[in-house]
Scaffold this active site. Structure first.
Site, short mmCIF file in Angstrom:
data_model
loop_
_atom_site.label_atom_id
_atom_site.label_comp_id
_atom_site.label_asym_id
_atom_site.label_seq_id
_atom_site.Cartn_x
_atom_site.Cartn_y
_atom_site.Cartn_z
N ARG A 174 -3.12 28.90 26.69
CA ARG A 174 -1.84 28.20 26.57
C ARG A 174 -1.54 27.83 25.12
O ARG A 174 -1.00 26.76 24.81
CB ARG A 174 -1.80 26.95 27.46
CG ARG A 174 -2.07 27.20 28.93
CD ARG A 174 -1.02 28.12 29.56
NE ARG A 174 -1.34 28.37 30.96
CZ ARG A 174 -2.00 29.43 31.40
NH1 ARG A 174 -2.40 30.36 30.56
NH2 ARG A 174 -2.24 29.59 32.67
N SER A 224 3.22 22.89 36.64
CA SER A 224 2.00 22.07 36.58
C SER A 224 2.13 21.04 35.47
O SER A 224 2.50 21.36 34.34
CB SER A 224 0.78 22.96 36.31
OG SER A 224 0.57 23.84 37.39
N GLU A 294 0.18 19.32 30.41
CA GLU A 294 0.63 20.68 30.09
C GLU A 294 2.11 20.65 29.73
O GLU A 294 2.61 21.55 29.06
CB GLU A 294 0.38 21.62 31.27
CG GLU A 294 0.68 23.07 30.97
CD GLU A 294 0.08 24.03 31.99
OE1 GLU A 294 0.79 24.95 32.40
OE2 GLU A 294 -1.08 23.84 32.38
#
Length: 301
Positions: A174, A224, A294
């Site tokens: 990520r 998420s 996130e």
């Protein structure tokens, strides 16, 4: 109207929208007004826009499909850039595909499947843009952008247009170099592989069915909320802490998927932040695990 907004309107850098509500552009349906939103339609306009903002020292940020983002109730000071339809084009050449930074990542995956190309099946449930996917090295189902990425045309914060290859991007979980070196993906090129149309379609249909059954996609949410800790899943920890259904104002921990926070109708950014803090504190207290968000919080606190 602030002078820099009037100047951008005169400079021909795209559509300029003063005092634009960000709740219209986020999947959480949350967010106060940006001082201005500008929608460039081609790399030239985008490069000129960023150069002018740099020279005027006006803060800026990019919004794509508005997923993975929590915008302050007070809005965003400075300029929000949203890539226009001219930066959403998708073109195939054999196993290669070029896509504008503003193109839908889901649409790209569907088009690739129809071309009989494999490698983008994982993207079918990632509701962002190609540019956002490259920035985040987005992934799912054991794959991510780094596995198919070839190169990208990027506008740096000075307005300079450069081309980065895979090595330049410093991809990690990520993460990409764009987290440290500010830039906007104008176009990206990916290398796919020939596959069986029916097999690709079946895989994407299976992923879609799984998402439909396990994620609250009918309610405003942002995907998420927390990253998965090493060797575990945030959703498992949050559910084990007994937090499904926990509410703060209009924000609620989804009863379908514990790592999703849904807007039940009138949630504010402050509601979401407060709920995230409760989740973090409870999971750390019960399991000694520090959950890392996130989603990005942007705007004025």
């Amino acid at each position: 109207m602030q002078h820099w907004i009037s100047n951008l309107t005169r400079q021909g850098v795209g559509t300029v929208l003063p005092n634009e509500p960000m709740s219209k552009y986020t999947t959480w349906k949350i967010g106060g007004p940006a001082d201005a939103m500008v929608v460039p339609e081609n790399p030239g306009q985008l490069s000129k826009l960023v150069r002018l903002l740099h020279e005027e020292r006006i803060p800026w940020m990019v919004v794509g499909k508005g997923s993975n983002m929590l915008v302050s109730d007070r809005g965003i000071r400075g300029c929000v850039i949203r890539l226009g339809s001219g930066l959403e084009q998708i073109e195939f050449d054999g196993s290669k595909v070029q896509a504008g930074g503003g193109a839908s990542f889901v649409r790209l995956s569907i088009m690739a499947g129809k071309q009989g190309l494999t490698g983008l099946e994982f993207a079918g449930g990632i509701p962002g843009t190609v540019g956002g996917a490259v920035y985040m090295n987005a992934g799912a189902h054991g794959s991510d952008v780094s596995r198919i990425f070839k190169s990208a045309d990027i506008v740096l914060e000075t307005g300079e247009l450069v081309t980065y290859n895979a090595e330049d991007m410093e991809f990690d979980y990520r993460h990409s170099v764009l987290h440290e070196q500010r830039g906007i993906v104008a176009k990206a090129e990916f290398t796919l592989a020939a596959g069986d149309r029916l097999e690709v379609a079946a895989a994407m249909a299976a992923y879609k069915d799984r998402r439909r059954k396990t994620q609250p996609l009918q309610q405003p949410c942002a995907g998420s909320v927390f990253r998965n800790p090493p060797g575990d899943h945030s959703a498992r920890l949050i559910e084990a802490a007994g937090l499904k259904g926990l509410k703060v104002g209009g924000a609620e921990v989804s009863t379908l998927h514990a790592n999703f926070i849904v807007n039940t109708g009138q949630a504010t950014a402050e509601d979401v932040l407060a709920l995230m803090e409760q989740i973090k504190a409870s999971v750390e207290d019960k399991f000694g695990v520090n959950l890392v968000p996130e989603v990005f919080f942007v705007g004025e606190r």
